[in-house]
Write a protein that holds these residues in place. Structure first.
Motif, PDB file in Angstrom:
ATOM      1  N   PHE A  78       0.870  -1.171   0.000  1.00 45.10           N
ATOM      2  CA  PHE A  78       0.000   0.000   0.000  1.00 45.10           C
ATOM      3  C   PHE A  78       0.907   1.221   0.000  1.00 45.10           C
ATOM      4  O   PHE A  78       1.838   1.306   0.813  1.00 45.10           O
ATOM      5  CB  PHE A  78      -0.882  -0.008   1.260  1.00 45.10           C
ATOM      6  CG  PHE A  78      -1.966   1.025   1.245  1.00 45.10           C
ATOM      7  CD1 PHE A  78      -3.156   0.804   0.568  1.00 45.10           C
ATOM      8  CD2 PHE A  78      -1.795   2.241   1.912  1.00 45.10           C
ATOM      9  CE1 PHE A  78      -4.164   1.754   0.559  1.00 45.10           C
ATOM     10  CE2 PHE A  78      -2.808   3.200   1.903  1.00 45.10           C
ATOM     11  CZ  PHE A  78      -3.989   2.949   1.223  1.00 45.10           C
ATOM     12  N   PRO A  79       0.695   2.167  -0.908  1.00 42.43           N
ATOM     13  CA  PRO A  79       1.642   3.281  -1.012  1.00 42.43           C
ATOM     14  C   PRO A  79       1.715   4.134   0.256  1.00 42.43           C
ATOM     15  O   PRO A  79       0.686   4.497   0.814  1.00 42.43           O
ATOM     16  CB  PRO A  79       1.089   4.121  -2.173  1.00 42.43           C
ATOM     17  CG  PRO A  79      -0.072   3.398  -2.724  1.00 42.43           C
ATOM     18  CD  PRO A  79      -0.420   2.253  -1.848  1.00 42.43           C
ATOM     19  N   LYS A 117      -7.085  -9.920  -0.258  1.00 41.32           N
ATOM     20  CA  LYS A 117      -5.698  -9.570   0.049  1.00 41.32           C
ATOM     21  C   LYS A 117      -5.522  -8.051   0.052  1.00 41.32           C
ATOM     22  O   LYS A 117      -4.992  -7.470   0.996  1.00 41.32           O
ATOM     23  CB  LYS A 117      -4.765 -10.208  -1.002  1.00 41.32           C
ATOM     24  CG  LYS A 117      -3.304  -9.891  -0.768  1.00 41.32           C
ATOM     25  CD  LYS A 117      -2.415 -10.449  -1.848  1.00 41.32           C
ATOM     26  CE  LYS A 117      -2.101 -11.916  -1.600  1.00 41.32           C
ATOM     27  NZ  LYS A 117      -1.216 -12.486  -2.629  1.00 41.32           N
ATOM     28  N   ALA A 118      -6.030  -7.394  -0.992  1.00 37.97           N
ATOM     29  CA  ALA A 118      -5.889  -5.937  -1.094  1.00 37.97           C
ATOM     30  C   ALA A 118      -6.576  -5.232   0.077  1.00 37.97           C
ATOM     31  O   ALA A 118      -6.055  -4.268   0.635  1.00 37.97           O
ATOM     32  CB  ALA A 118      -6.479  -5.453  -2.410  1.00 37.97           C
ATOM     33  N   GLN A 119      -7.726  -5.756   0.443  1.00 35.15           N
ATOM     34  CA  GLN A 119      -8.495  -5.193   1.554  1.00 35.15           C
ATOM     35  C   GLN A 119      -7.703  -5.275   2.857  1.00 35.15           C
ATOM     36  O   GLN A 119      -7.635  -4.337   3.632  1.00 35.15           O
ATOM     37  CB  GLN A 119      -9.795  -6.000   1.683  1.00 35.15           C
ATOM     38  CG  GLN A 119     -10.827  -5.409   2.596  1.00 35.15           C
ATOM     39  CD  GLN A 119     -11.413  -4.129   2.040  1.00 35.15           C
ATOM     40  OE1 GLN A 119     -11.542  -3.984   0.838  1.00 35.15           O
ATOM     41  NE2 GLN A 119     -11.737  -3.201   2.900  1.00 35.15           N
ATOM     42  N   ARG A 120      -7.079  -6.441   3.038  1.00 39.62           N
ATOM     43  CA  ARG A 120      -6.313  -6.678   4.256  1.00 39.62           C
ATOM     44  C   ARG A 120      -5.097  -5.742   4.313  1.00 39.62           C
ATOM     45  O   ARG A 120      -4.815  -5.139   5.349  1.00 39.62           O
ATOM     46  CB  ARG A 120      -5.846  -8.146   4.261  1.00 39.62           C
ATOM     47  CG  ARG A 120      -5.469  -8.633   5.596  1.00 39.62           C
ATOM     48  CD  ARG A 120      -5.010 -10.081   5.612  1.00 39.62           C
ATOM     49  NE  ARG A 120      -4.711 -10.433   6.983  1.00 39.62           N
ATOM     50  CZ  ARG A 120      -3.702  -9.952   7.668  1.00 39.62           C
ATOM     51  NH1 ARG A 120      -2.851  -9.110   7.099  1.00 39.62           N
ATOM     52  NH2 ARG A 120      -3.513 -10.298   8.927  1.00 39.62           N
ATOM     53  N   VAL A 121      -4.414  -5.609   3.180  1.00 45.08           N
ATOM     54  CA  VAL A 121      -3.223  -4.762   3.114  1.00 45.08           C
ATOM     55  C   VAL A 121      -3.612  -3.306   3.374  1.00 45.08           C
ATOM     56  O   VAL A 121      -2.964  -2.586   4.139  1.00 45.08           O
ATOM     57  CB  VAL A 121      -2.538  -4.915   1.725  1.00 45.08           C
ATOM     58  CG1 VAL A 121      -1.489  -3.846   1.500  1.00 45.08           C
ATOM     59  CG2 VAL A 121      -1.924  -6.310   1.608  1.00 45.08           C
ATOM     60  N   ARG A 122      -4.712  -2.879   2.770  1.00 44.70           N
ATOM     61  CA  ARG A 122      -5.189  -1.509   2.938  1.00 44.70           C
ATOM     62  C   ARG A 122      -5.583  -1.229   4.403  1.00 44.70           C
ATOM     63  O   ARG A 122      -5.143  -0.255   4.999  1.00 44.70           O
ATOM     64  CB  ARG A 122      -6.392  -1.280   2.017  1.00 44.70           C
ATOM     65  CG  ARG A 122      -6.989   0.099   2.108  1.00 44.70           C
ATOM     66  CD  ARG A 122      -8.301   0.204   1.333  1.00 44.70           C
ATOM     67  NE  ARG A 122      -9.027   1.382   1.782  1.00 44.70           N
ATOM     68  CZ  ARG A 122      -8.785   2.609   1.358  1.00 44.70           C
ATOM     69  NH1 ARG A 122      -7.871   2.829   0.448  1.00 44.70           N
ATOM     70  NH2 ARG A 122      -9.459   3.636   1.836  1.00 44.70           N
ATOM     71  N   ASN A 123      -6.407  -2.136   4.965  1.00 46.43           N
ATOM     72  CA  ASN A 123      -6.863  -1.934   6.343  1.00 46.43           C
ATOM     73  C   ASN A 123      -5.700  -1.936   7.311  1.00 46.43           C
ATOM     74  O   ASN A 123      -5.697  -1.215   8.304  1.00 46.43           O
ATOM     75  CB  ASN A 123      -7.878  -3.017   6.741  1.00 46.43           C
ATOM     76  CG  ASN A 123      -9.219  -2.810   6.060  1.00 46.43           C
ATOM     77  OD1 ASN A 123      -9.419  -1.824   5.360  1.00 46.43           O
ATOM     78  ND2 ASN A 123     -10.137  -3.740   6.248  1.00 46.43           N
ATOM     79  N   SER A 124      -4.713  -2.766   7.010  1.00 41.69           N
ATOM     80  CA  SER A 124      -3.572  -2.856   7.889  1.00 41.69           C
ATOM     81  C   SER A 124      -2.725  -1.573   7.790  1.00 41.69           C
ATOM     82  O   SER A 124      -2.285  -1.022   8.799  1.00 41.69           O
ATOM     83  CB  SER A 124      -2.829  -4.122   7.510  1.00 41.69           C
ATOM     84  OG  SER A 124      -1.578  -4.128   8.002  1.00 41.69           O
ATOM     85  N   ALA A 125      -2.546  -1.056   6.568  1.00 43.01           N
ATOM     86  CA  ALA A 125      -1.771   0.178   6.390  1.00 43.01           C
ATOM     87  C   ALA A 125      -2.483   1.376   7.027  1.00 43.01           C
ATOM     88  O   ALA A 125      -1.843   2.276   7.563  1.00 43.01           O
ATOM     89  CB  ALA A 125      -1.548   0.438   4.904  1.00 43.01           C
ATOM     90  N   LEU A 126      -3.796   1.357   6.966  1.00 44.20           N
ATOM     91  CA  LEU A 126      -4.560   2.498   7.491  1.00 44.20           C
ATOM     92  C   LEU A 126      -5.079   2.249   8.911  1.00 44.20           C
ATOM     93  O   LEU A 126      -5.970   2.949   9.382  1.00 44.20           O
ATOM     94  CB  LEU A 126      -5.733   2.820   6.558  1.00 44.20           C
ATOM     95  CG  LEU A 126      -5.368   3.238   5.138  1.00 44.20           C
ATOM     96  CD1 LEU A 126      -6.610   3.565   4.337  1.00 44.20           C
ATOM     97  CD2 LEU A 126      -4.418   4.435   5.134  1.00 44.20           C
TER      98      LEU A 126
END
Ligand code: ZN
Ligand code: ZN
Length: 409
Positions: A78-79, A117-126
């Motif tokens: 996630f950027p 996967k994308a959802q998890r990465v996003r939620n984790s970054a934010l």
């Protein structure tokens, strides 16, 4: 197009929903299809004295393209600049407005593993940003307006233009913009919700027992010191705001390990761009031990496997059948509306603000009293016309809370 009504709605959102403060920044996250309305909200915010408005556009059709064509590795990171974006404005004390409108089945052709996967990465970054909002560090509000792709799914039998018109009408009614004085209508509505809150908070229930003919037979333990909330909330600095417009619910949190029995969903859920028609869950000591979601079982499996807290509940909310959204008879295929037409539960993270003294508690203290933690918070609807809810206090005294889908009060 009824521009006057739209402007009235935009003003209501900015004043009553977000309650923009002089010199405050407003961050608006909006689908590109809703740009005209996002601009109206921006104009209303400037008029009310906002220092600046920051637009955060999203584009569901492009997101779908990206899922279909970009290599998987792209979704594993996630950027940093996007993470910085949210944290920067949070530190500036900005208010966050989200216009939530999407085709409820936009991602049905996309590999659900990739979306999960994308959802998890996003939620984790934010995570820090999302947690701070859930503790009301800053004011936030989620609202909605129709998009063509969404409206056509709600009203498939009529033309797209007619469907958008009909959905607008339903939304403006749900947020009380069809009244002469929406601000006054919201004051009255908040007073009705306050009565329910006062009743529930005075009962200090230890258990709620949900039962209906769809197969729900669920015992939900409520932790000591739980607080029922609804209507408006306050930021840590004391600014009143309304987190969801519309809102018809009063909600609190279940004790993480105190949920037992079975529950069946009563309305379809649009989750990660897929429409999950029906779900059932069986709980033991708070944890899901069995579940079924028909052809979407894999998608729900991914959801509850997100992390340890995703297979426990984080919210219990009561909405009577006698409420405007429910009485409209429309299934909106959008959680903001459907959860406000129906009693609901949420899988995943609980709102710490539902516990007395949460401001002073660290993660361990919250965990000790049974406040669930997770990267996800996904509401699903369980209300029905025959929903019966009985509350039991610590001394064993039983009080009917819901009969035939409505508050007894
Ligand atoms: Zn809720
Ligand atoms: Zn929720």
């Amino acid at each position: 197009m009824d521009t006057a009504a739209f402007e009235k709605y935009a003003r209501l959102i900015v004043k009553t929903g977000i309650n923009i403060q002089p010199d405050q920044i407003l961050v608006i996250s909006s689908p590109i299809e809703c740009a005209f309305f996002a601009r109206m909200a921006a104009q209303a915010a400037y008029r009310e004295g906002a220092r600046d408005v920051v637009m955060n556009w999203n584009d569901e059709l492009f997101s779908k393209l990206r899922y279909l064509h970009a290599p998987e590795a792209v979704f594993e990171t996630f950027p940093q600049w996007q993470k910085d974006f949210y944290l920067f404005y949070m530190q500036q004390g900005a208010a966050f407005l989200t216009i939530d409108a999407s085709d409820p089945e936009i991602l049905k052709e996309v590999n659900p593993d990739l979306v999960a996967k994308a959802q998890r990465v996003r939620n984790s970054a934010l995570q820090t940003f999302r947690e701070s909002l859930m503790c009301n560090k800053n004011a936030w509000s989620v609202v909605s307006i129709p998009t063509a792709s969404w409206a056509s799914k709600v009203f498939p039998e009529i033309s797209e233009t007619a469907a958008v018109g009909k959905l607008w009408e339903a939304i403006l009614k749900a947020v009380r913009v069809d009244t002469d004085d929406p601000v006054a209508a919201w004051e009255m509505h908040k007073a009705v919700l306050k009565e329910r809150l006062d009743f529930l908070n005075s009962c200090k229930f230890q258990f709620l027992h949900f039962k209906n003919s769809l197969g729900t037979d669920l015992h939900v333990e409520l932790p000591e010191g739980h607080v029922w909330l609804g209507g408006s909330e306050h930021t840590l600095s004391g600014v009143e705001f309304i987190a969801n417009m519309p809102t018809e619910e009063v909600f609190t949190l279940p004790k993480k390990t105190g949920v037992n029995g079975t529950v069946t969903s009563s309305r379809p859920l649009s989750y990660n761009g897929n429409l999950v028609e029906k779900m059932s869950f069986e709980f033991e000591n708070g944890k899901i031990i069995k579940f079924d979601a028909g052809k979407h079982t894999e998608i729900i499996k991914k959801l509850i496997e997100t992390d340890a807290g995703a297979s426990f509940l984080g919210e219990v909310a009561l909405v009577p059948q006698k409420s405007p959204i429910s009485e409209s008879g429309i299934v909106f295929l959008n959680t903001l509306f459907d959860e406000n037409a129906s009693c609901h539960l949420a899988l995943g993270k609980a709102y710490p603000v539902c516990v007395q003294g949460n401001e002073e508690m660290n993660k361990e203290a919250l965990d000790f009293i049974g406040v669930n933690d997770s990267l996800v918070h996904v509401d699903f609807m369980i209300g029905s016309e025959d929903m019966e809810i009985i509350g039991t206090a610590a001394n064993g005294k039983q009080t009917p809370v819901f009969l035939k889908g409505n508050f007894v009060l």
